[in-house]
Scaffold this motif. Structure first.
Motif, PDB file in Angstrom:
ATOM      1  N   UNK A   1     -10.536  23.332 -27.041  1.00 57.35           N
ATOM      2  CA  UNK A   1      -9.538  24.362 -27.310  1.00 57.35           C
ATOM      3  C   UNK A   1     -10.150  25.681 -26.871  1.00 57.35           C
ATOM      4  N   UNK A   2      -9.624  26.214 -25.821  1.00 55.83           N
ATOM      5  CA  UNK A   2     -10.149  27.467 -25.281  1.00 55.83           C
ATOM      6  C   UNK A   2      -9.140  28.576 -25.559  1.00 55.83           C
ATOM      7  N   UNK A   3      -9.503  29.555 -26.396  1.00 60.80           N
ATOM      8  CA  UNK A   3      -8.568  30.645 -26.703  1.00 60.80           C
ATOM      9  C   UNK A   3      -8.121  31.365 -25.439  1.00 60.80           C
ATOM     10  N   UNK A   4      -6.873  31.746 -25.410  1.00 63.79           N
ATOM     11  CA  UNK A   4      -6.292  32.503 -24.289  1.00 63.79           C
ATOM     12  C   UNK A   4      -6.403  31.768 -22.957  1.00 63.79           C
ATOM     13  N   UNK A   5      -6.420  30.448 -22.994  1.00 60.20           N
ATOM     14  CA  UNK A   5      -6.486  29.664 -21.766  1.00 60.20           C
ATOM     15  C   UNK A   5      -5.463  28.542 -21.850  1.00 60.20           C
ATOM     16  N   UNK A   6      -4.203  28.935 -22.038  1.00 66.17           N
ATOM     17  CA  UNK A   6      -3.170  27.929 -22.172  1.00 66.17           C
ATOM     18  C   UNK A   6      -2.889  27.268 -20.830  1.00 66.17           C
ATOM     19  N   UNK A   7      -2.569  25.994 -20.874  1.00 64.26           N
ATOM     20  CA  UNK A   7      -2.173  25.279 -19.672  1.00 64.26           C
ATOM     21  C   UNK A   7      -1.239  24.144 -20.052  1.00 64.26           C
ATOM     22  N   UNK A   8      -0.528  23.658 -19.072  1.00 59.96           N
ATOM     23  CA  UNK A   8       0.366  22.523 -19.237  1.00 59.96           C
ATOM     24  C   UNK A   8      -0.208  21.372 -18.417  1.00 59.96           C
ATOM     25  N   UNK A   9       0.491  20.228 -18.415  1.00 60.71           N
ATOM     26  CA  UNK A   9      -0.057  19.041 -17.763  1.00 60.71           C
ATOM     27  C   UNK A   9       0.965  18.341 -16.877  1.00 60.71           C
ATOM     28  N   UNK A  10       0.486  17.860 -15.734  1.00 61.72           N
ATOM     29  CA  UNK A  10       1.203  16.906 -14.891  1.00 61.72           C
ATOM     30  C   UNK A  10       0.530  15.562 -15.145  1.00 61.72           C
TER      31      UNK A  10
END
Length: 155
Positions: free
Chosen positions: A90-99
């Motif tokens: 869990x990296x703060x301020x490093x949101x990502x989505x997934x394919x």
């Protein structure tokens, strides 16, 4: 060890101390390995990685330490359509989505500010205040599509 790894390990050690839990050498090895290993891993995949570092660490210890990392807010459980739990830092301020490839299981992290902006606009339009979200897109990766077009079995 990278700065990100050190900071995360320090956070884990602080969490363990705050909770009055023992910080064993095995837990430390597991936490260090977790923060150094990028991506999304099942318990079994991560355990195999740990065995290469220290064959004396048991799978139960790995599982319990992953749970502690989640409790500390330093790791996240991720659930895709295959029903298998995966873990990632869990990296703060490093949101990502997934394919996610439905054939081979490949996972690609994506981040696009346009998607984030649209999600917030849609929430606002419908009167929602967002606390978080999970955005997974499912399909076939290029390798699996190419294999299928050539009549080869999927991976």
């Amino acid at each position: 060890m990278s700065k990100q790894s050190s900071a995360s390990l320090a956070d884990f050690l602080e969490f363990m101390n705050r909770k009055g839990l023992n910080t064993t050498s095995q837990r430390r090895v597991i936490a260090e390995a977790f923060f150094e290993l990028p991506g999304h891993y099942t318990l079994e995949e991560f355990y195999q990685h740990i065995l290469r570092r220290d064959p004396g660490i048991g799978q139960t210890t790995v599982y319990r330490t992953l749970k502690l990392l989640c409790d500390a807010g330093l790791a996240m459980e991720i659930h895709f359509s295959d029903g298998i739990t995966r873990y990632e830092a869990a990296r703060p301020n490093s949101h990502h989505d997934h394919l996610v490839c439905l054939s081979c299981g490949r996972i690609v992290e994506i981040c696009d500010p346009r998607i984030e902006k649209l999600q917030h606009e849609m929430a606002e339009k419908h009167g929602f205040s967002l606390d978080g979200h999970v955005h997974n897109l499912y399909g076939l990766c290029a390798d699996c599509r190419n294999a299928r077009s050539k009549g080869q079995p999927a991976r």
